[in-house]
Write an enzyme that holds these catalytic residues in place. Structure first.
Site, PDB file in Angstrom:
ATOM      1  CD1 TRP A 128      -2.691   1.573   0.527  1.00 45.15           C
ATOM      2  CD2 TRP A 128      -2.039   1.800   2.660  1.00 45.15           C
ATOM      3  NE1 TRP A 128      -3.434   2.575   1.089  1.00 45.15           N
ATOM      4  CE2 TRP A 128      -3.059   2.739   2.392  1.00 45.15           C
ATOM      5  CE3 TRP A 128      -1.489   1.759   3.941  1.00 45.15           C
ATOM      6  CZ2 TRP A 128      -3.522   3.625   3.360  1.00 45.15           C
ATOM      7  CZ3 TRP A 128      -1.953   2.630   4.890  1.00 45.15           C
ATOM      8  CH2 TRP A 128      -2.957   3.560   4.604  1.00 45.15           C
ATOM      9  CG  ASP A 208      -1.951  -2.693   7.810  1.00 48.37           C
ATOM     10  OD1 ASP A 208      -3.031  -2.617   8.434  1.00 48.37           O
ATOM     11  OD2 ASP A 208      -1.673  -1.954   6.842  1.00 48.37           O
ATOM     12  CE  LYS A 243     -10.061  -0.233   3.297  1.00 52.60           C
ATOM     13  NZ  LYS A 243      -9.671   0.557   2.202  1.00 52.60           N
TER      14      LYS A 243
END
Ligand code: LMR
Length: 392
Positions: A128, A208, A243
């Site tokens: 990311w 993460d 999300k």
């Protein structure tokens, strides 16, 4: 003084939102920023969140400050999902605090690592883009290794070589599941090995977990995190509900620390509180409170998990359809079928990506990352055909 500041480019990923919105073409397709979309192309508020927000509206009797740690009811309610129902705090070795989104969680995890003395952090690439940006902003030295191979599988050799070179006191940043941007995840057997390697090298894992539940399920997607935590003495975990609860703009996240000895936990968390106070003082409350109300209520939890199941099933359906198409011009779509979460990489040149945008109204990140949830049974054939045209 301010004249010294030079113009910065807009964040490439976030800029796509505006470019797509401004495009008047009716058949445009947004495969850019990572938000889930239904088969109709919408990103609705979860029904479970709507119900929790209603409850919140009726029962919340104050908006007075909570403190830099945010809503600890929320932080604790998530723990059984992340760390397992059986002793989620690992005998008092794990606790956390609320952060503004998963980004706040990553930022705080990296800042805590730095404050603890970490200078170098290892990370598989591509990753990311904001990961590298956050690490650079904190002045941490980034060492990279290949996350995956050209054949679309994880590059365990690269990870082994990186960890062999890593020194005790370094950190390694790993995606818990649904790797962003590739969708290529470590298998459970890989995680078993990674857990042992991280322990053997004395490296601090920064995990993460931003897409739990979007790969195979809430339990399944926690395997890697739990496996690493079972081996190592200490770790930092960044978490996002943006999300899996669809809370994107409400910025709902957390950071957790696992320490070797429960007696160290308060000191570690107090550093988190100090860093948060200096950065954002305290996280926004609303979204985390809504998530807490869901997790405290059995029926709402069931509703939320059902909605998550529906999302996952739809993304699997899109992936199966892409894989069935096989080749689109020079692009082999078959590997996308076995990848996880919102993202996959389509190997296109910058020129081809621009051509897709300009000539066909298809928006994707400059890395060739697509958000598979942007595809529906109504636009997927157009996407495959246009991909074949630009890559032929
Ligand atoms: C993404 O990668 O699209 C998301 O994580 C959104 C973001 O903040 O970049």
């Amino acid at each position: 003084m301010l004249e010294n500041l030079e113009q910065q480019p807009a964040d490439a990923l976030l800029a796509l939102i505006k470019l797509h919105n401004a495009d008047p073409r009716a058949d445009k397709i947004d495969l850019g920023v990572g938000v889930y979309r239904t088969g109709e192309g919408d990103t609705p508020v979860f029904a479970a969140i709507k119900a929790a927000e209603k409850k919140l509206l009726e029962t919340q009797d104050s908006k007075a400050y909570l403190g830099p740690e945010g809503d600890m009811g929320f932080v604790h309610a998530l723990m059984p999902y992340v760390f397992g129902k059986d002793d989620p705090s690992k005998g008092g070795r794990i606790d956390g605090m609320q952060t503004p989104g998963g980004t706040g969680g990553v930022r705080l995890a990296a800042a805590l690592a730095k404050k603890a003395g970490v200078q170098r952090i290892w990370m598989g690439v591509p990753s990311w883009p904001n990961h590298a940006q956050i690490l650079a902003d904190l002045g941490l030295e980034l060492k990279t290794f290949a996350h995956s191979t050209k054949d679309g599988v994880v590059d365990m050799d690269a990870l082994r070589a990186a960890l062999a070179e890593a020194q005790p006191g370094d950190a390694v940043l790993l995606h818990g599941c649904c790797h962003n941007p590739t969708g290529i995840d470590y298998s459970n057997a890989d995680w078993d090995e990674i857990a042992g390697l991280v322990k053997a090298r004395g490296v601090l894992p920064v995990l993460d977990l931003a897409y739990q539940g979007l790969g195979y399920g809430m339990e399944e997607d926690a395997y890697g995190v739990r496996r690493v935590l079972a081996e190592v003495p200490e770790a930092l975990i960044a978490y996002s509900c943006d999300k899996n609860f669809g809370m994107y703009r409400d910025r709902v996240g957390a950071v957790y620390a696992m320490v070797a000895d429960p007696a160290q936990l308060n000191a570690v968390l107090s550093n988190g509180h100090t860093l948060a106070r200096a950065a954002w003082s305290m996280p926004p409350d609303h979204g985390a409170a809504a998530v807490r109300l869901i997790l405290e209520d059995e029926a709402l939890t069931r509703l939320w998990l059902d909605e998550l199941d529906t999302m996952r099933a739809r993304m699997r359906q899109v992936r199966a359809r892409l894989a069935d198409a096989g080749k689109a011009g020079a692009i082999d779509l078959a590997p996308l079928g076995g990848q996880n979460g919102l993202f996959s990489i389509v190997p296109l040149s910058g020129e081809q990506i621009l051509k897709l945008r300009n000539d066909h109204g298809i928006y994707m990140a400059g890395s060739g990352r697509i958000n598979v949830a942007g595809l529906t049974m109504g636009n997927i054939d157009k996407f495959i055909a246009d991909l074949a045209t630009v890559s032929a």
